[in-house]
Design a protein around this motif. Structure first.
Motif, PDB file in Angstrom:
ATOM      1  N   GLY A  21      50.045  52.825  52.460  1.00 52.97           N
ATOM      2  CA  GLY A  21      50.714  52.058  53.481  1.00 52.97           C
ATOM      3  C   GLY A  21      51.830  52.765  54.225  1.00 52.97           C
ATOM      4  O   GLY A  21      52.137  53.932  53.980  1.00 52.97           O
ATOM      5  N   ASP A  37      41.807  54.396  56.896  1.00 52.47           N
ATOM      6  CA  ASP A  37      41.649  52.949  57.053  1.00 52.47           C
ATOM      7  C   ASP A  37      40.175  52.694  57.328  1.00 52.47           C
ATOM      8  O   ASP A  37      39.749  52.555  58.472  1.00 52.47           O
ATOM      9  N   ASN A 110      47.400  48.073  60.394  1.00 51.41           N
ATOM     10  CA  ASN A 110      47.456  48.968  59.240  1.00 51.41           C
ATOM     11  C   ASN A 110      47.311  50.432  59.654  1.00 51.41           C
ATOM     12  O   ASN A 110      48.291  51.114  59.877  1.00 51.41           O
ATOM     13  N   ALA A 157      45.634  53.207  54.039  1.00 51.93           N
ATOM     14  CA  ALA A 157      46.336  52.172  54.800  1.00 51.93           C
ATOM     15  C   ALA A 157      46.462  50.871  54.032  1.00 51.93           C
ATOM     16  O   ALA A 157      47.513  50.226  54.031  1.00 51.93           O
ATOM     17  N   GLU A 159      45.366  46.816  53.168  1.00 48.49           N
ATOM     18  CA  GLU A 159      45.377  45.609  53.984  1.00 48.49           C
ATOM     19  C   GLU A 159      46.627  44.796  53.656  1.00 48.49           C
ATOM     20  O   GLU A 159      47.516  45.283  52.943  1.00 48.49           O
ATOM     21  N   ARG A 160      46.706  43.586  54.173  1.00 46.96           N
ATOM     22  CA  ARG A 160      47.871  42.727  53.941  1.00 46.96           C
ATOM     23  C   ARG A 160      47.437  41.371  53.400  1.00 46.96           C
ATOM     24  O   ARG A 160      46.483  40.780  53.887  1.00 46.96           O
ATOM     25  N   LEU A 166      51.461  44.372  50.677  1.00 44.17           N
ATOM     26  CA  LEU A 166      50.339  45.293  50.705  1.00 44.17           C
ATOM     27  C   LEU A 166      49.228  44.829  49.769  1.00 44.17           C
ATOM     28  O   LEU A 166      49.479  44.482  48.614  1.00 44.17           O
TER      29      LEU A 166
END
Length: 252
Positions: A21, A37, A110, A157, A159-160, A166
């Motif tokens: 991240g 990503d 991201n 990267a 995700e959220r 994160l």
């Protein structure tokens, strides 16, 4: 005399590092940084690069993104659900279908955001996915021939979650590990070694596992199984998108 204490999180003392991240990208600095990503920013960037389309990473899709695209005479990608005929989105399928564009502003929360953040650090930033992980490793190896002391870092990267925290995405771990594995370095940090081990454990079962992981199932559920299939084109791209002056252009 000032005694400076090195952050324990910086993975100093190793030639190759790995983290997650935008925060990890800020802590684990590298001379060459691979942003990964897989679903879907860096996959989309490699698809665009294969077609000769330059990509401008951007953090947000809002009114500032509209002005940013106009500044460079570029097409602005829309949200997947908003895309109609002739539109481009973060969906790699939409990029393959569109014609007549040479520049694309591609926002994402991201991978694109991380690439944009790194653009001001002085690092050489590249986009890496499963599609180009081998080509990217070969390109980096050539760069290291003239810069033997350069540190290479892969940033997954992720995700959220809905609360903004994160969510480590296993597909990004595999993409980063696949790239790092192909570097064949004997100077990997423990974190980088863990990423390599994760990739090596599933390499013989890709692309099947990409469809079965949470990210693959999510995109399929939303109606984008073709995007997962494109992301699973392991080693099929020879493009290495390099970020320079805000733009990712194809280097091979």
């Amino acid at each position: 005399m000032i005694c400076r204490v090195t952050s324990p999180y910086a993975q100093d003392g190793f030639g190759v590092g790995f983290d997650w991240g935008p925060v990890g990208a800020g802590v684990v600095a590298g001379d060459i940084v691979a942003v990964v990503d897989v679903l879907s920013f860096t996959t989309a960037v490699t698809v665009a690069a294969d077609l000769g389309v330059d990509v401008y990473p951007y953090r947000w899709r809002d009114e500032t993104a509209v002005a940013y695209a106009e500044q460079y005479g570029a097409k602005l990608a829309v949200g997947r659900s908003e895309a109609g005929p002739g539109d481009v989105s973060l969906s790699p399928v939409s990029i393959r279908r569109v014609t007549g564009i040479t520049k694309l502003v591609l926002p994402s929360p991201n991978g694109s955001t991380i690439a944009k953040l790194l653009s001001d650090t002085g690092a050489t930033v590249i986009a890496v996915s499963l599609r180009n992980r081998l080509a990217a490793a070969e390109w980096v190896t050539r760069q290291l021939a003239g810069r033997p002391a350069a540190k290479v870092v892969a940033i997954a990267a992720g995700e959220r979650w809905k609360d903004g925290s994160l969510r480590p995405a296993v597909e990004d771990l595999w993409g980063a590990g696949g790239f790092l594995s192909a570097l064949r370095s004997d100077d990997l940090s423990p974190e980088a070694r863990a990423a390599v081990a994760a990739y090596d454990a599933v390499a013989g079962e890709l692309p099947k596992l990409l469809h079965e992981c949470a990210g693959g199932r999510e995109l399929t559920q939303y109606g984008y199984p073709e995007d997962v299939a494109i992301a699973a084109e392991v080693d099929q791209s020879r493009s290495v998108p390099v970020l320079r002056d805000g733009m990712m252009f194809r280097s091979t």
